[in-house]
Design a protein around this motif. Structure first.
Motif, PDB file in Angstrom:
ATOM      1  N   UNK A  15      38.872 -34.828   2.579  1.00  0.00           N
ATOM      2  CA  UNK A  15      39.244 -33.530   3.180  1.00  0.00           C
ATOM      3  C   UNK A  15      38.028 -32.674   3.544  1.00  0.00           C
ATOM      4  N   UNK A  16      36.893 -32.921   2.869  1.00  0.00           N
ATOM      5  CA  UNK A  16      35.705 -32.100   3.176  1.00  0.00           C
ATOM      6  C   UNK A  16      35.165 -32.403   4.558  1.00  0.00           C
ATOM      7  N   UNK A  17      35.631 -33.485   5.170  1.00  0.00           N
ATOM      8  CA  UNK A  17      35.156 -33.839   6.505  1.00  0.00           C
ATOM      9  C   UNK A  17      36.239 -33.709   7.575  1.00  0.00           C
ATOM     10  N   UNK A  18      37.292 -32.930   7.274  1.00  0.00           N
ATOM     11  CA  UNK A  18      38.295 -32.670   8.318  1.00  0.00           C
ATOM     12  C   UNK A  18      37.678 -31.785   9.392  1.00  0.00           C
ATOM     13  N   UNK A  19      38.001 -31.946  10.664  1.00  0.00           N
ATOM     14  CA  UNK A  19      39.048 -32.828  11.187  1.00  0.00           C
ATOM     15  C   UNK A  19      38.593 -34.264  11.445  1.00  0.00           C
ATOM     16  N   UNK A  20      37.278 -34.583  11.236  1.00  0.00           N
ATOM     17  CA  UNK A  20      36.812 -35.937  11.566  1.00  0.00           C
ATOM     18  C   UNK A  20      37.628 -37.009  10.852  1.00  0.00           C
ATOM     19  N   UNK A  21      38.022 -36.714   9.592  1.00  0.00           N
ATOM     20  CA  UNK A  21      38.665 -37.740   8.769  1.00  0.00           C
ATOM     21  C   UNK A  21      40.180 -37.817   8.941  1.00  0.00           C
ATOM     22  N   UNK A  22      40.688 -37.080   9.955  1.00  0.00           N
ATOM     23  CA  UNK A  22      42.136 -37.155  10.210  1.00  0.00           C
ATOM     24  C   UNK A  22      42.474 -38.578  10.686  1.00  0.00           C
ATOM     25  N   UNK A  23      41.664 -39.119  11.582  1.00  0.00           N
ATOM     26  CA  UNK A  23      41.942 -40.457  12.123  1.00  0.00           C
ATOM     27  C   UNK A  23      40.859 -41.479  11.793  1.00  0.00           C
ATOM     28  N   UNK A  24      39.698 -41.000  11.310  1.00  0.00           N
ATOM     29  CA  UNK A  24      38.596 -41.927  10.998  1.00  0.00           C
ATOM     30  C   UNK A  24      38.293 -41.830   9.502  1.00  0.00           C
ATOM     31  N   UNK A 128      31.466 -49.214  -7.172  1.00  0.00           N
ATOM     32  CA  UNK A 128      30.524 -48.490  -6.304  1.00  0.00           C
ATOM     33  C   UNK A 128      31.334 -47.508  -5.463  1.00  0.00           C
ATOM     34  N   UNK A 129      31.103 -46.223  -5.629  1.00  0.00           N
ATOM     35  CA  UNK A 129      31.925 -45.260  -4.890  1.00  0.00           C
ATOM     36  C   UNK A 129      31.598 -45.287  -3.408  1.00  0.00           C
ATOM     37  N   UNK A 130      32.666 -45.181  -2.616  1.00  0.00           N
ATOM     38  CA  UNK A 130      32.552 -45.311  -1.164  1.00  0.00           C
ATOM     39  C   UNK A 130      31.798 -44.188  -0.481  1.00  0.00           C
ATOM     40  N   UNK A 131      31.457 -43.122  -1.214  1.00  0.00           N
ATOM     41  CA  UNK A 131      30.731 -42.048  -0.532  1.00  0.00           C
ATOM     42  C   UNK A 131      29.377 -41.739  -1.192  1.00  0.00           C
ATOM     43  N   UNK A 132      28.883 -42.680  -1.993  1.00  0.00           N
ATOM     44  CA  UNK A 132      27.543 -42.510  -2.567  1.00  0.00           C
ATOM     45  C   UNK A 132      26.629 -43.604  -2.033  1.00  0.00           C
ATOM     46  N   UNK A 133      25.561 -43.213  -1.362  1.00  0.00           N
ATOM     47  CA  UNK A 133      24.589 -44.185  -0.846  1.00  0.00           C
ATOM     48  C   UNK A 133      23.289 -43.983  -1.624  1.00  0.00           C
ATOM     49  N   UNK A 134      22.718 -45.081  -2.115  1.00  0.00           N
ATOM     50  CA  UNK A 134      21.466 -44.988  -2.877  1.00  0.00           C
ATOM     51  C   UNK A 134      20.390 -45.808  -2.166  1.00  0.00           C
ATOM     52  N   UNK A 135      19.249 -45.178  -1.930  1.00  0.00           N
ATOM     53  CA  UNK A 135      18.111 -45.888  -1.339  1.00  0.00           C
ATOM     54  C   UNK A 135      17.124 -46.191  -2.471  1.00  0.00           C
ATOM     55  N   UNK A 248      16.658 -45.956 -10.694  1.00  0.00           N
ATOM     56  CA  UNK A 248      15.587 -45.553  -9.771  1.00  0.00           C
ATOM     57  C   UNK A 248      16.148 -45.519  -8.364  1.00  0.00           C
ATOM     58  N   UNK A 249      15.808 -44.486  -7.617  1.00  0.00           N
ATOM     59  CA  UNK A 249      16.245 -44.423  -6.222  1.00  0.00           C
ATOM     60  C   UNK A 249      16.742 -43.043  -5.859  1.00  0.00           C
ATOM     61  N   UNK A 250      16.891 -42.809  -4.544  1.00  0.00           N
ATOM     62  CA  UNK A 250      17.395 -41.514  -4.080  1.00  0.00           C
ATOM     63  C   UNK A 250      18.852 -41.684  -3.688  1.00  0.00           C
ATOM     64  N   UNK A 251      19.690 -40.836  -4.272  1.00  0.00           N
ATOM     65  CA  UNK A 251      21.122 -40.951  -4.033  1.00  0.00           C
ATOM     66  C   UNK A 251      21.588 -39.821  -3.100  1.00  0.00           C
ATOM     67  N   UNK A 252      22.431 -40.186  -2.150  1.00  0.00           N
ATOM     68  CA  UNK A 252      22.987 -39.210  -1.210  1.00  0.00           C
ATOM     69  C   UNK A 252      24.493 -39.136  -1.403  1.00  0.00           C
ATOM     70  N   UNK A 253      25.029 -37.927  -1.539  1.00  0.00           N
ATOM     71  CA  UNK A 253      26.480 -37.746  -1.613  1.00  0.00           C
ATOM     72  C   UNK A 253      26.992 -37.578  -0.186  1.00  0.00           C
ATOM     73  N   UNK A 258      26.228 -31.502   3.254  1.00  0.00           N
ATOM     74  CA  UNK A 258      24.775 -31.428   3.034  1.00  0.00           C
ATOM     75  C   UNK A 258      24.186 -32.815   2.794  1.00  0.00           C
ATOM     76  N   UNK A 259      24.861 -33.601   1.957  1.00  0.00           N
ATOM     77  CA  UNK A 259      24.379 -34.950   1.645  1.00  0.00           C
ATOM     78  C   UNK A 259      24.360 -35.816   2.889  1.00  0.00           C
ATOM     79  N   UNK A 260      25.387 -35.675   3.704  1.00  0.00           N
ATOM     80  CA  UNK A 260      25.498 -36.464   4.935  1.00  0.00           C
ATOM     81  C   UNK A 260      24.355 -36.115   5.894  1.00  0.00           C
ATOM     82  N   UNK A 261      24.091 -34.810   6.026  1.00  0.00           N
ATOM     83  CA  UNK A 261      23.005 -34.365   6.920  1.00  0.00           C
ATOM     84  C   UNK A 261      21.645 -34.839   6.407  1.00  0.00           C
TER      85      UNK A 261
END
Ligand code: UTP
Length: 289
Positions: A15-24, A128-135, A248-253, A258-261
């Motif tokens: 929901x934090x990404x509505x309206x983008x996540x209505x169909x995607x 592995x949560x679908x919205x956490x990316x770790x580099x 070890x690593x940088x994690x993005x939410x 903010x995390x996406x940007x």
């Protein structure tokens, strides 16, 4: 026992990404040119995971399509000799077995993980949560799998987040064992700053023993009226030893704007094909902010 299977819960509404996540699905939103979920699947491949279950929900069929063979597209690219694009279109599909199941109702992360019960059977597994990316140099989930090899029990991926952010996360009460490893005493979901036992947060990567399923079946609704994975883990910690590993690593939410940007900017600056022009652009606007 070797960790062979992983679960990616990706059924949430986003929901934090509505309206983008209505169909995607939010997991299909790209960081530059690759959907978020693909970075996570690549991490699983790099860690040696063989079988992956993605928990989806209604309206998220794009996730299934993404890991399918794009036969017509691949034939055209092959015919035209566009090797690089062909490799991009093929992605990781032939490197790992990807399975899907739909969560019928979004009743929380714990409820989603319970859908993996028959897929996992009686072996330890990765989440592995679908919205956490770790580099990181070494894949984040691989770091936890290595710890599991040593301690043979549940290991949670954690990092310090600062006391001002504790109310957004599952926060652990733990004691340092050695280097980056902690033994868990307890855990609390999204505590107020004054109630938080530490600022060490669980950040979207777990290796869990199969005893969690029994706990999940007994877990009542918790914070936000949802069945929380954290509550089931607290129950599990009363039965088995549990560890937390400061990976070890940088994690993005990626689930937050903010995390996406931040991920988009950092990833662009790390890409040889984009870096020069993009950093010139960033420098040119810095003084106008
Ligand atoms: P989030 O709360 O971050 O995801 O859940 P969300 O609900 O999709 O996001 P917002 O708050 O509405 O923007 C953490 C993870 O758990 C999954 C999500 O897909 C995400 O990967 N999840 C959550 C499920 O699979 N099922 C659920 O019922 C809830």
């Amino acid at each position: 026992m070797k960790i062979r299977k992983a679960v990616i819960p990706a059924a949430g509404f986003g929901t934090r990404f509505l309206p983008a996540t209505k169909a995607v699905p939010k997991e299909m939103l790209p960081i530059i040119d690759k959907p978020t979920i693909q970075y996570i699947v690549e991490e699983a491949v790099a860690a040696g995971i063989e079988d992956l279950l993605i928990i989806t929900s209604r309206g998220k069929d794009a996730l299934v399509n993404h890991f399918d063979k794009a036969f017509e597209l691949e034939s055209v690219l092959e015919h035209d000799g566009k090797e690089e694009m062909l490799a991009a279109a093929r992605g990781v599909s032939d490197k790992i077995n990807v399975h899907f199941i739909r969560q019928q109702e979004q009743k929380g992360l714990g409820h989603a993980v319970l859908y993996a019960k028959s897929f996992i059977g009686n072996e330890p597994f990765a989440v592995m949560l679908g919205d956490d990316v770790v580099v990181s140099d070494k894949p984040c989930i691989g770091q936890l799998m290595e710890q599991y090899d040593n301690c043979g029990t549940t290991v949670l991926g954690v990092q310090k987040v600062g006391m001002e952010h504790v109310s957004k996360y599952g926060i652990v009460d733990c004691e340092k064992v050695d280097g980056r490893l902690y033994e868990l005493r307890g855990m609390v979901e999204k505590p107020k700053r004054e109630d938080a036992p530490s600022d060490i947060a669980v950040l979207g990567r777990y290796v869990i023993t199969p005893a969690i399923f029994n706990c999940l079946e007994k877990t009542p609704k918790g914070a936000g009226g949802e069945i929380q994975l954290t509550d089931a883990l607290v129950m599990l910690a009363q039965k088995e030893k549990m560890y937390a590993y400061n990976f070890e690593g940088k994690r993005y939410d990626i689930g937050s704007k903010q995390g996406f940007l931040q991920a988009t900017v950092d990833f662009a600056l790390a890409r040889p094909d984009l870096k020069d022009e993009f950093s010139d652009y960033i420098k040119s606007i810095v003084n106008t902010i």
